[in-house]
Write a protein that holds these residues in place. Sequence first.
Motif, PDB file in Angstrom:
ATOM      1  N   TYR A   1       0.699  -1.355  -0.226  1.00  0.00           N
ATOM      2  CA  TYR A   1       0.068  -0.136  -0.065  1.00  0.00           C
ATOM      3  C   TYR A   1       0.934   1.330  -0.435  1.00  0.00           C
ATOM      4  N   ALA A   2       1.784   1.316   0.951  1.00  0.00           N
ATOM      5  CA  ALA A   2       2.299   2.774   1.639  1.00  0.00           C
ATOM      6  C   ALA A   2       3.405   2.470  -0.477  1.00  0.00           C
ATOM      7  N   ALA A   3       4.204   1.512  -1.091  1.00  0.00           N
ATOM      8  CA  ALA A   3       4.761   1.929  -2.234  1.00  0.00           C
ATOM      9  C   ALA A   3       3.858   2.133  -3.324  1.00  0.00           C
ATOM     10  N   CYS A   4       2.872   2.398  -3.554  1.00  0.00           N
ATOM     11  CA  CYS A   4       1.853   2.330  -4.270  1.00  0.00           C
ATOM     12  C   CYS A   4       1.210   3.977  -4.051  1.00  0.00           C
ATOM     13  N   LEU A   5       1.627   4.207  -3.160  1.00  0.00           N
ATOM     14  CA  LEU A   5       0.848   5.812  -2.989  1.00  0.00           C
ATOM     15  C   LEU A   5       1.182   7.058  -3.887  1.00  0.00           C
ATOM     16  N   PRO A   6       2.775   6.915  -3.539  1.00  0.00           N
ATOM     17  CA  PRO A   6       3.389   7.895  -4.577  1.00  0.00           C
ATOM     18  C   PRO A   6       2.492   7.817  -6.581  1.00  0.00           C
ATOM     19  N   GLY A   7       2.232   6.748  -7.003  1.00  0.00           N
ATOM     20  CA  GLY A   7       1.657   6.459  -7.790  1.00  0.00           C
ATOM     21  C   GLY A   7      -0.182   6.832  -7.829  1.00  0.00           C
ATOM     22  N   ALA A   8      -0.547   7.012  -6.673  1.00  0.00           N
ATOM     23  CA  ALA A   8      -2.331   7.271  -6.498  1.00  0.00           C
ATOM     24  C   ALA A   8      -2.083   8.557  -6.686  1.00  0.00           C
ATOM     25  N   ARG A   9      -1.613   8.926  -5.214  1.00  0.00           N
ATOM     26  CA  ARG A   9      -1.183  10.750  -5.615  1.00  0.00           C
ATOM     27  C   ARG A   9      -1.334  11.198  -6.797  1.00  0.00           C
ATOM     28  N   ALA A  10      -0.354  10.759  -7.565  1.00  0.00           N
ATOM     29  CA  ALA A  10       0.353  11.313  -8.713  1.00  0.00           C
ATOM     30  C   ALA A  10      -1.141  11.325  -9.665  1.00  0.00           C
ATOM     31  N   ARG A  11      -1.488   9.747  -9.752  1.00  0.00           N
ATOM     32  CA  ARG A  11      -2.719   9.777 -10.793  1.00  0.00           C
ATOM     33  C   ARG A  11      -3.933  10.454 -10.236  1.00  0.00           C
ATOM     34  N   ARG A  12      -4.447  11.148  -9.230  1.00  0.00           N
ATOM     35  CA  ARG A  12      -5.314  11.451  -8.621  1.00  0.00           C
ATOM     36  C   ARG A  12      -4.912  12.669  -8.957  1.00  0.00           C
ATOM     37  N   GLU A  13      -3.689  13.892  -9.142  1.00  0.00           N
ATOM     38  CA  GLU A  13      -3.233  14.880  -9.213  1.00  0.00           C
ATOM     39  C   GLU A  13      -3.618  15.182 -10.660  1.00  0.00           C
ATOM     40  N   LYS A  14      -3.202  14.359 -11.628  1.00  0.00           N
ATOM     41  CA  LYS A  14      -3.381  14.120 -12.660  1.00  0.00           C
ATOM     42  C   LYS A  14      -4.757  14.150 -13.734  1.00  0.00           C
ATOM     43  N   THR A  15      -5.773  13.696 -12.623  1.00  0.00           N
ATOM     44  CA  THR A  15      -6.862  13.425 -12.863  1.00  0.00           C
ATOM     45  C   THR A  15      -8.253  14.225 -12.527  1.00  0.00           C
ATOM     46  N   SER A  16      -7.428  16.014 -11.513  1.00  0.00           N
ATOM     47  CA  SER A  16      -7.968  16.771 -11.042  1.00  0.00           C
ATOM     48  C   SER A  16      -7.407  18.019 -11.961  1.00  0.00           C
ATOM     49  N   GLY A  17      -6.270  17.801 -12.188  1.00  0.00           N
ATOM     50  CA  GLY A  17      -5.537  18.750 -13.520  1.00  0.00           C
ATOM     51  C   GLY A  17      -6.323  18.628 -14.398  1.00  0.00           C
ATOM     52  N   LYS A  18      -6.994  17.790 -14.770  1.00  0.00           N
ATOM     53  CA  LYS A  18      -8.033  17.772 -16.691  1.00  0.00           C
ATOM     54  C   LYS A  18      -9.409  17.778 -16.288  1.00  0.00           C
ATOM     55  N   ALA A  19      -9.991  17.688 -15.312  1.00  0.00           N
ATOM     56  CA  ALA A  19     -11.505  18.582 -14.393  1.00  0.00           C
ATOM     57  C   ALA A  19     -11.632  20.039 -14.702  1.00  0.00           C
ATOM     58  N   GLU A  20     -10.592  20.930 -14.424  1.00  0.00           N
ATOM     59  CA  GLU A  20     -10.131  22.302 -14.251  1.00  0.00           C
ATOM     60  C   GLU A  20     -10.538  22.865 -15.472  1.00  0.00           C
TER      61      GLU A  20
END
Length: 113
Positions: free
Chosen positions: A94-113
């Motif tokens: 879980y901890a190893a996947c956190l940076p990738g999940a955060r980057a993906r979340r930031e990428k998708t939230s940036g496209k919604a704007e």
Amino acid sequence: MSTSRPLVFALLALAAFFIVWFARDAHLLTGLLVFALPPFLLAIAAWRGWHRAGFVAGVLALLWFCHGVMLAWSEPGQRAMALLEVALSLAIIYAACLPGARARREKTSGKAE
């Protein structure tokens, strides 16, 4: 360091767990070298910012997970310790996947704007 902090803590917890587990074992040195040293070294690597530490920790956590499941299944006397190993290995994944999940979340939230 802030993105790798959960990974560092999870790896150090697993290393400490293995030290406690093998403290009274007849093969103490082997147990420490094979089981406790890799997560400790990976924790240092993640702390220092090695960009592949999460990947390597995730791959090794799959091995620790399999080891814990196998031991829990085959050794009833060590089931509690083996299941704790499984839980810690899942925390590392879980901890190893956190940076990738955060980057993906930031990428998708940036496209919604």
